[in-house]
Design a protein around this motif. Structure first.
Motif, mmCIF file in Angstrom:
data_model
loop_
_atom_site.group_PDB
_atom_site.id
_atom_site.type_symbol
_atom_site.label_atom_id
_atom_site.label_comp_id
_atom_site.label_asym_id
_atom_site.label_seq_id
_atom_site.Cartn_x
_atom_site.Cartn_y
_atom_site.Cartn_z
ATOM 1 N N ALA A 56 -7.937 9.250 -9.236
ATOM 2 C CA ALA A 56 -6.774 8.373 -8.346
ATOM 3 C C ALA A 56 -5.787 9.568 -8.055
ATOM 4 C CB ALA A 56 -6.108 7.267 -9.194
ATOM 5 N N MET A 57 -4.838 9.590 -6.999
ATOM 6 C CA MET A 57 -3.930 10.304 -6.795
ATOM 7 C C MET A 57 -2.873 9.658 -5.815
ATOM 8 S SD MET A 57 -5.182 12.694 -3.564
ATOM 9 C CE MET A 57 -6.207 14.018 -4.933
ATOM 10 N N ASP A 58 -1.752 10.309 -5.985
ATOM 11 C CA ASP A 58 -0.633 9.617 -5.264
ATOM 12 C C ASP A 58 -0.727 9.708 -3.828
ATOM 13 O OD1 ASP A 58 1.043 9.145 -7.729
ATOM 14 O OD2 ASP A 58 1.578 11.186 -7.540
ATOM 15 N N GLU A 59 -0.228 8.863 -2.903
ATOM 16 C CA GLU A 59 -0.356 9.009 -1.615
ATOM 17 C C GLU A 59 -0.040 10.055 -0.899
ATOM 18 O OE1 GLU A 59 1.118 6.354 2.598
ATOM 19 O OE2 GLU A 59 1.591 5.428 0.341
ATOM 20 N N ASP A 60 1.001 10.702 -1.582
ATOM 21 C CA ASP A 60 1.428 12.105 -0.651
ATOM 22 C C ASP A 60 0.315 13.277 -1.043
ATOM 23 O OD1 ASP A 60 3.916 11.065 0.248
ATOM 24 O OD2 ASP A 60 5.019 11.886 -1.678
ATOM 25 N N ALA A 61 -0.147 13.094 -2.302
ATOM 26 C CA ALA A 61 -1.280 14.096 -2.441
ATOM 27 C C ALA A 61 -2.511 13.864 -1.472
ATOM 28 C CB ALA A 61 -1.779 14.221 -3.664
ATOM 29 N N PHE A 62 -2.891 12.533 -1.454
ATOM 30 C CA PHE A 62 -3.894 12.113 -0.649
ATOM 31 C C PHE A 62 -3.686 12.603 0.861
ATOM 32 C CE2 PHE A 62 -6.405 9.240 2.001
ATOM 33 C CZ PHE A 62 -7.659 9.304 1.570
ATOM 34 N N ASP A 63 -2.472 12.445 1.355
ATOM 35 C CA ASP A 63 -2.134 13.132 2.851
ATOM 36 C C ASP A 63 -2.439 14.342 2.808
ATOM 37 O OD1 ASP A 63 -1.577 10.229 3.492
ATOM 38 O OD2 ASP A 63 0.763 10.534 3.331
ATOM 39 N N VAL A 64 -2.010 15.181 1.664
ATOM 40 C CA VAL A 64 -2.087 16.602 1.894
ATOM 41 C C VAL A 64 -3.880 17.146 2.014
ATOM 42 C CG1 VAL A 64 -2.014 18.775 0.716
ATOM 43 C CG2 VAL A 64 -0.094 17.358 0.708
ATOM 44 N N VAL A 65 -4.497 16.198 1.129
ATOM 45 C CA VAL A 65 -5.940 16.393 1.346
ATOM 46 C C VAL A 65 -6.343 16.205 2.621
ATOM 47 C CG1 VAL A 65 -8.255 15.681 0.358
ATOM 48 C CG2 VAL A 65 -6.497 16.102 -1.101
ATOM 49 N N THR A 66 -6.066 15.226 3.237
ATOM 50 C CA THR A 66 -6.668 14.638 4.510
ATOM 51 C C THR A 66 -6.333 15.696 5.530
ATOM 52 O OG1 THR A 66 -4.993 13.180 4.923
ATOM 53 C CG2 THR A 66 -6.665 12.139 4.128
ATOM 54 N N GLN A 67 -4.876 16.371 5.491
ATOM 55 C CA GLN A 67 -4.360 17.173 6.425
ATOM 56 C C GLN A 67 -5.227 18.465 6.234
ATOM 57 O OE1 GLN A 67 -0.181 17.228 6.081
ATOM 58 N NE2 GLN A 67 -0.002 15.333 7.208
ATOM 59 N N TYR A 68 -5.399 18.920 4.987
ATOM 60 C CA TYR A 68 -6.010 20.340 4.756
ATOM 61 C C TYR A 68 -7.669 20.079 5.075
ATOM 62 C CZ TYR A 68 -7.724 24.151 2.181
ATOM 63 O OH TYR A 68 -8.180 25.432 1.813
ATOM 64 N N THR A 69 -8.351 19.078 5.202
ATOM 65 C CA THR A 69 -9.543 18.926 5.555
ATOM 66 C C THR A 69 -9.925 18.380 6.860
ATOM 67 O OG1 THR A 69 -9.753 16.826 4.762
ATOM 68 C CG2 THR A 69 -10.283 18.261 3.090
ATOM 69 N N ASN A 70 -8.581 18.043 7.589
ATOM 70 C CA ASN A 70 -8.539 17.778 8.842
ATOM 71 C C ASN A 70 -10.022 16.679 9.187
ATOM 72 O OD1 ASN A 70 -7.823 17.555 11.502
ATOM 73 N ND2 ASN A 70 -9.248 19.098 12.327
ATOM 74 N N SER A 71 -9.628 15.683 8.384
ATOM 75 C CA SER A 71 -11.062 14.716 8.393
ATOM 76 C C SER A 71 -10.202 13.372 8.595
ATOM 77 C CB SER A 71 -11.433 14.536 6.854
ATOM 78 O OG SER A 71 -12.395 13.558 6.884
ATOM 79 N N LYS A 72 -10.609 13.103 9.983
ATOM 80 C CA LYS A 72 -9.987 11.559 10.529
ATOM 81 C C LYS A 72 -10.683 10.531 9.751
ATOM 82 C CE LYS A 72 -9.018 13.688 14.925
ATOM 83 N NZ LYS A 72 -9.844 14.244 16.001
ATOM 84 N N GLU A 73 -12.122 10.915 9.253
ATOM 85 C CA GLU A 73 -12.733 9.763 8.651
ATOM 86 C C GLU A 73 -11.796 9.494 7.320
ATOM 87 O OE1 GLU A 73 -14.263 12.689 10.138
ATOM 88 O OE2 GLU A 73 -15.576 11.665 11.389
ATOM 89 N N LEU A 74 -11.490 10.356 6.584
ATOM 90 C CA LEU A 74 -11.052 10.244 5.167
ATOM 91 C C LEU A 74 -9.841 9.574 5.349
ATOM 92 C CD1 LEU A 74 -11.337 10.876 2.337
ATOM 93 C CD2 LEU A 74 -10.379 13.007 2.614
ATOM 94 N N ALA B 250 -13.295 7.009 -1.737
ATOM 95 C CA ALA B 250 -13.187 7.113 -0.297
ATOM 96 C C ALA B 250 -14.259 8.301 0.159
ATOM 97 C CB ALA B 250 -11.912 7.706 -0.076
ATOM 98 N N ILE B 251 -14.535 9.246 -0.673
ATOM 99 C CA ILE B 251 -15.286 10.217 -0.249
ATOM 100 C C ILE B 251 -16.567 10.003 -0.426
ATOM 101 C CG2 ILE B 251 -16.481 12.728 -0.971
ATOM 102 C CD1 ILE B 251 -13.334 13.454 -1.259
ATOM 103 N N GLN B 252 -17.228 9.256 -1.666
ATOM 104 C CA GLN B 252 -18.611 8.468 -1.924
ATOM 105 C C GLN B 252 -18.767 7.856 -0.600
ATOM 106 O OE1 GLN B 252 -18.070 6.841 -5.593
ATOM 107 N NE2 GLN B 252 -18.335 8.588 -6.583
ATOM 108 N N ASP B 253 -18.027 6.978 -0.217
ATOM 109 C CA ASP B 253 -18.096 6.137 0.980
ATOM 110 C C ASP B 253 -18.328 6.938 2.268
ATOM 111 O OD1 ASP B 253 -18.347 3.656 -0.730
ATOM 112 O OD2 ASP B 253 -16.357 3.044 0.243
ATOM 113 N N LEU B 254 -17.611 7.920 2.525
ATOM 114 C CA LEU B 254 -17.597 8.577 3.665
ATOM 115 C C LEU B 254 -18.955 9.457 3.583
ATOM 116 C CD1 LEU B 254 -16.377 9.661 6.125
ATOM 117 C CD2 LEU B 254 -15.288 11.714 4.553
ATOM 118 N N MET B 255 -19.452 9.943 2.509
ATOM 119 C CA MET B 255 -20.932 10.415 2.526
ATOM 120 C C MET B 255 -22.112 9.365 2.908
ATOM 121 S SD MET B 255 -20.190 13.129 -0.924
ATOM 122 C CE MET B 255 -21.817 13.104 -1.196
ATOM 123 N N ALA B 256 -21.921 8.277 2.248
ATOM 124 C CA ALA B 256 -22.668 7.245 2.381
ATOM 125 C C ALA B 256 -22.892 6.930 3.928
ATOM 126 C CB ALA B 256 -22.563 6.056 1.483
#
Length: 85
Positions: A2-20, A38-44
């Motif tokens: 689990a991570m804060d919303e701001d940290a999650f936003d950084v991860v999604t921006q860093y990976t440039n993943s619209k799916e995430l 979220a990542i497990q579901d994305l991989m599935a």
């Protein structure tokens, strides 16, 4: 994890993943984003899409039953792919 919303936003921006970004609604009990889920579901989702694409490529050479058995998709899904292809 689990991570804060701001940290999650950084991860999604860093990976440039619209799916995430679309998986952002996974919230754990503590009100934080459940990134692992979220990542497990994305991989599935990606694996299922790959199976569907493989099945589509076999429609002109194999029967629906053989494709379903060998690829591991439900027969109904293969039949649906044939109808929509």
């Amino acid at each position: 994890q689990a991570m804060d919303e701001d940290a999650f936003d950084v991860v999604t921006q860093y990976t440039n993943s619209k799916e995430l970004v679309q998986k952002k609604d996974y919230i754990s009990e503590g009100g934080k984003n459940d990134v692992c889920k979220a990542i497990q579901d994305l991989m599935a989702d990606s694996r299922e899409q790959a199976l569907i694409e493989t099945a589509k490529n076999l429609l002109d050479v194999l029967s629906d039953e053989v494709i379903a058995e060998k690829i591991g998709l439900p027969l109904e899904k293969v039949q649906e792919l044939r109808l929509n292809n």
